[in-house]
Motif scaffolding. Structure first.
Motif: not given
Length: 380
Positions: A204-216, A280-287
């Motif tokens: 949605x371009x409101x949530x920005x894809x970020x890395x470590x420390x919040x770097x865009x 920002x996430x790279x992956x998920x799983x569920x239990x």
């Protein structure tokens, strides 16, 4: 066939070889992370068979041109190309219909076969016909059991396989190129494309894809990544499909609505529910208790999001750099690949700073974390 060494011995050996301390623990009782393997190429996906054999997905990003794409981890902890031969030897200009080109995900479900998601072309390139595919492989002998490709009506130009989950005979696959969900019935061969290009499937371009420390994350020209529907999970009741773009938020939709032929994509999109804002996430799983595990790329940690929206940090460690697709095995160990994706030029202002070795880490799941009961693997 050589017998497996005890898992403790293998992990002890690898932990000693890594010689890296655990840092940034969320609380004193947090279990330590063990090194499963150190790979020469990026590992963004991991899947574990019923006999605890570990398989890796290794994408062909910049600087990873010679990757063998899929690997099995040998008993001493080193990865070896799987299933071998031409499948692991693709090079630019070669036929990609019977070789791994750009592996984005691997997964093992209850039938104990390996599924590989191949996007069919390196980033920024267009896959040749038949190169973008889903491949099912027997884990014992490496036999290719099934190769699935779809016509333009299901995967139009620009569509890109991302990840997959299984519910009975139904495969659910995200399209991170245009946004959408592909649903394929393994028994009948019938395939649906749902929510194609709908806003709720796109960044949605409101949530920005970020890395470590919040770097865009952005490339040398300042362009931010545009990854559409990416992560997906099916809750243990089989009623809800959860999904997200990497920047969030997390959403869910009734699977019955996706399968209802009387509902248009617009009608289904209106029934999508917001679950939670997430980092920002790279992956998920569920239990099996419905907890969703988030690979938090902003804070080098794994967060547990409970069904009642409580959330707690499960583990935090400096080695969790761009933690990616997570996997829980039958022994209740959580596996975490750490591919350093945020250090690729396309996400790092044009600079390539990712360096081997690339770690896959694991840890035993506790019974609970600060009052949130944790479950077992959901096998599909």
């Amino acid at each position: 066939m050589t017998a497996h060494l005890p898992r403790l011995n293998r992990r002890a050996f690898l932990a000693a070889a890594a010689a890296l301390p655990v840092a940034g623990r969320a609380h004193a009782a947090q279990p330590a992370l063990s090194v499963v393997t150190q790979a020469p190429f990026m590992v963004s996906g991991v899947a574990v068979a019923q006999d605890e054999t570990v398989f890796l997905g290794m994408p062909r990003f910049a600087g990873m041109d010679n990757t063998y794409s899929v690997a099995r981890v040998r008993h001493e902890g080193t990865p070896k190309a799987f299933p071998g031969g031409a499948w692991n030897a693709w090079r630019p200009g070669q036929d990609g219909t019977a070789a791994f080109v750009m592996v984005n995900a691997v997964h093992i479900f209850g039938d104990n076969t390996l599924w590989v998601v191949d996007q069919g072309a390196p980033p920024g390139q267009t896959p040749q016909p038949g190169a973008q595919k889903l491949v099912q492989i027997g884990i014992r002998n490496g036999q290719i059991l099934r190769v699935l490709t779809f016509p333009d009506s299901i995967m139009p130009p620009g569509a890109q396989f991302n990840d997959l989950r299984l519910l009975g005979d139904l495969l659910f696959i995200t399209d991170s190129g245009l946004g959408g969900i592909i649903i394929h019935n393994l028994k009948t061969g019938h395939t649906l494309r749902r929510l194609s290009g709908q806003g709720i499937m796109r960044n949605d371009n409101a949530h920005l894809h970020k890395g470590n420390g919040g770097r865009i994350l952005r490339d040398v020209n300042g362009t931010r990544p545009q990854v559409q529907s990416d992560q997906l999970e099916i809750d243990p009741t089989g009623r809800w499909l959860y999904f997200s773009v990497p920047a969030g938020p997390l959403k869910k939709v009734w699977i019955a609505d996706l399968l209802d032929p009387t509902l248009s994509d617009t009608a289904v999109a209106q029934r999508v529910r917001l679950v939670a804002d997430i980092p920002s996430i790279g992956g998920t799983c569920i239990d099996t208790r419905g907890n969703i595990y988030l690979a938090d790329a902003e804070h080098s940690r794994i967060v547990v999001l409970a069904p009642d929206n409580r959330r707690e940090t499960l583990v935090q460690d400096h080695r969790l750099l761009s933690p990616d697709a997570l996997f829980i095995d039958r022994a209740r160990r959580l596996y975490i690949p750490c591919p350093q994706i945020e250090r690729l030029p396309m996400f790092n202002n044009g600079v390539m700073s990712a360096r081997a070795p690339f770690f896959v880490l694991s840890m035993p799941l506790p019974d609970q974390i600060r009052g949130i009961p944790l479950g077992n693997a959901v096998e599909g």
